[in-house]
Design a protein around this motif. Sequence first.
Motif, PDB file in Angstrom:
ATOM      1  N   TYR A   1      -5.086  -3.367  -3.016  1.00 22.47           N
ATOM      2  CA  TYR A   1      -5.608  -2.922  -4.308  1.00 22.47           C
ATOM      3  C   TYR A   1      -7.110  -2.715  -4.244  1.00 22.47           C
ATOM      4  N   LYS A   2      -7.839  -3.640  -3.584  1.00 23.74           N
ATOM      5  CA  LYS A   2      -9.288  -3.493  -3.465  1.00 23.74           C
ATOM      6  C   LYS A   2      -9.634  -2.216  -2.686  1.00 23.74           C
TER       7      LYS A   2
ATOM      8  N   TRP B   1       6.675  -6.644  -2.909  1.00 25.86           N
ATOM      9  CA  TRP B   1       6.265  -7.738  -3.800  1.00 25.86           C
ATOM     10  C   TRP B   1       7.177  -7.787  -5.023  1.00 25.86           C
TER      11      TRP B   1
ATOM     12  N   TRP C   1      -3.360  -7.690  -3.007  1.00 25.42           N
ATOM     13  CA  TRP C   1      -4.710  -7.756  -3.558  1.00 25.42           C
ATOM     14  C   TRP C   1      -5.708  -7.020  -2.654  1.00 25.42           C
ATOM     15  N   ASN C   2      -5.594  -7.238  -1.353  1.00 22.92           N
ATOM     16  CA  ASN C   2      -6.485  -6.538  -0.424  1.00 22.92           C
ATOM     17  C   ASN C   2      -6.249  -5.026  -0.453  1.00 22.92           C
TER      18      ASN C   2
ATOM     19  N   VAL D   1     -12.851  -3.649 -10.619  1.00 21.45           N
ATOM     20  CA  VAL D   1     -11.597  -4.364 -10.805  1.00 21.45           C
ATOM     21  C   VAL D   1     -11.335  -4.473 -12.301  1.00 21.45           C
TER      22      VAL D   1
ATOM     23  N   SER E   1       1.402 -11.169  -2.245  1.00 16.79           N
ATOM     24  CA  SER E   1       0.361 -11.076  -3.274  1.00 16.79           C
ATOM     25  C   SER E   1      -1.014 -10.966  -2.632  1.00 16.79           C
ATOM     26  N   TYR E   2      -1.231 -11.726  -1.548  1.00 15.43           N
ATOM     27  CA  TYR E   2      -2.511 -11.675  -0.838  1.00 15.43           C
ATOM     28  C   TYR E   2      -2.726 -10.272  -0.241  1.00 15.43           C
TER      29      TYR E   2
ATOM     30  N   PHE F   1      -5.861  -1.704 -11.934  1.00 15.52           N
ATOM     31  CA  PHE F   1      -4.736  -2.378 -11.291  1.00 15.52           C
ATOM     32  C   PHE F   1      -3.411  -1.708 -11.685  1.00 15.52           C
TER      33      PHE F   1
END
Length: 754
Positions: free
Chosen positions: A29-30, A417, A26-27, A398, A22-23, A403
């Motif tokens: 995704y950014k 994931w 998220w990175n 965001v 997940s971490y 997303f």
Amino acid sequence: MKKNRAISLGNLLFFIPVILLSYFMWNDYKDYIDEYQPSFESVYMLDEGKKLIGLAKHPVGEQYDVYLFDTDKENIMKDTTVHTNFQAGLGPATYSQDGIIIPTYDDSHGLQINYFHSTGKVEELAQDTMHLPASWRSNVYSWRGRLIVAGESDNSEWYIAQVKDGKLNKVNLAEQDLLPARPVRIDEVHGSFKNEKAVPLFSVALKNDSTAFVSGILDENGDLSVLLQSEDEGTFAAQDRAGALFAKVFGFNNAKLVRENGNYPEEASFYNADENHWGKAVPTPKPIYQARVFLLNDEEVLIAGSTAEDELNGSVMGYVFNEKSGEFQDATVLLEQLSYEILKNDQTEFYKNMDSDVLYYSGGDITAGYVDMESQEAKVLSSEQVEKWMLTESENKVSIQSFWNYVRQGGPIVINWAVWVFIILLTFLSVAVAPRMLAGTRTKKMREGKQIQGRIINMEETGLYVNERPQVRFVVQFEDEGQLKEVEIKQVISFVDPTQVGDPVLISYNRKKHKAMFITEEDLKHTAQESKPEVIKDAVLIRIERYGKVNRGEALQLHFSAAGQNYTVPVVQPIGFEYRTGERASLILIQGMARILRYGSENLEKASNQLSLQGEVIHVQKMPIVIDNKQLMLMEIIITSGADRIRKVNSLFVPQNQSVNVGTVLPVAMEIDDLQKETRLLRGKQGAVKVFSVQFDGTKGERPLADIIVEKDGVTYYIKQTIEPVHGVVAGDELWIAYDEHTKEAMIINYSSR
């Protein structure tokens, strides 16, 4: 206590990969939203190349995002949206004055005729007045600067509409004195929109069993031209007579059409449609070989092709030719930037207003271009180049939308994931247990219902959770027995389930209970495993039951015997062909239903010689014959193989609990040799012929395999193909064929209307 602690530590071990992934996700995704940009489906230049319009399917919701660019400043001038349904794409485009017209389709509003001006102004011309079937794009045509629509309104009135110079005109075919009887069906005359005729034609079947031909375009007063087929007149003779009449009415020269001559080295030539005779090659300033002809407006065509007789040795060039004045304008400075493969692409189009020197281009490879033939300035832009101008602030934020766009892209991190989340759900929530326990019940319920394609129009949580997963109430809309219906389905879903409003779904609908259930891929796999086809060889025809005439054929129920078992197969026996007791066949058994694989021939085709293709149903006619709860249907299907599209007419006995509608996609098996031959012939010449003789050699499936000899202008051609038994073929018939002048091979495109 120790046991409980051990279980808790075990649970934690399962969550560690999910937390880490997940971490990382998220990175990732950014990083993704920093460079996200829409992907175009079509791009078109406007305003002499100063502006460009691009259309991209919105990732969420039923709409297209439309952007207007300044090509010099490379920035967005304006953006807007147009509606579309979940499966419809873009229709054929046409330039009109200072803008471009691009049709889309929306379930609520019907056909949307979107007129995009170069100023950024957008008009919608149809205004909820044109509802078309699911295969709506087969009813919309672009021809010489016009957009043509042929369809049926909600109150069963057939119409033809035309958009020209930004104005929409519509003619109701049921208007008084236009036709002698009520129209019941309208069809494009094959090839008439592809320069086979000077003016495009439609064939209109009337309630009194007669046929009328109407022009595909309207005159200055917004009226159609009409010709009635005589009782003693053949279909193709009537088409030729209508073509000559309409050409005269609308001011086109039917004796001097510019067409692609299929003879090597394939130069554009003049064609006399009145006498069905080819003339000389068009005298372009420089020879053009392997030519393609693009219709531009009422007076001009583009002749484009290769500088060499073998296109692999040349480059692309071309001229705009004025058919009335005989003048040429050089467009090579644009065309030489294109490959010959792009020129052959069916999606490649060219546009030109009659009073302008600017020629526009839109390519099947999602490129756009223009050339000013007076100044010889040209430009070509690809969608990739334009997409670099697409970074906007809203797409860099965001949000749930961005997303979801990221998740839809997939990628190793997202997949890993999702896999770990799925493992946890399997382990702790027993997701796999319930389906196994309910598998038998699901299969039974699924078989009790009728399989129908539907669409989710609403979904909301009920507030109930099962194993911490939400139960969702879905509202599904579908068509059944000609009526639009809705049904509620409650189902527990996963949080990672991507299902959303607008998605197409397959359901099993129980009419008696007005209940339905979703059919999943797993259900289909399970059903497919249970219904694996079984080939039954050496079956003997022992009895024939007769059920009456069907057009020129006769409906039969064949009774076969093999290895002590009896099998029944409903068929249509065409005129001139006969099933006989005592003869043998190979049958195929699918879900308990027998069909003929081969009859009267021992040479069964190997599976390796078959291609699995998809065919879209564009017309369905229910015939008045039902045998063993199977309805005889006559369907027109468009089969797609790469860039090639093949039209087939096929009759089939369909179980009455199964739904086949316009837009239904069916699996089609086709022999590789047949596919290659038909696609090759369809690229060649076409014309009307008389049948000299017909011989049959058994069947492939339930379609008799025929050897047919036809004559055209004193030349003999040979046809070897299966025929549609409802229509049949006998000596003396008229057929419309595609043929090869060198090999003398041919194939049937349209049957006699007798």
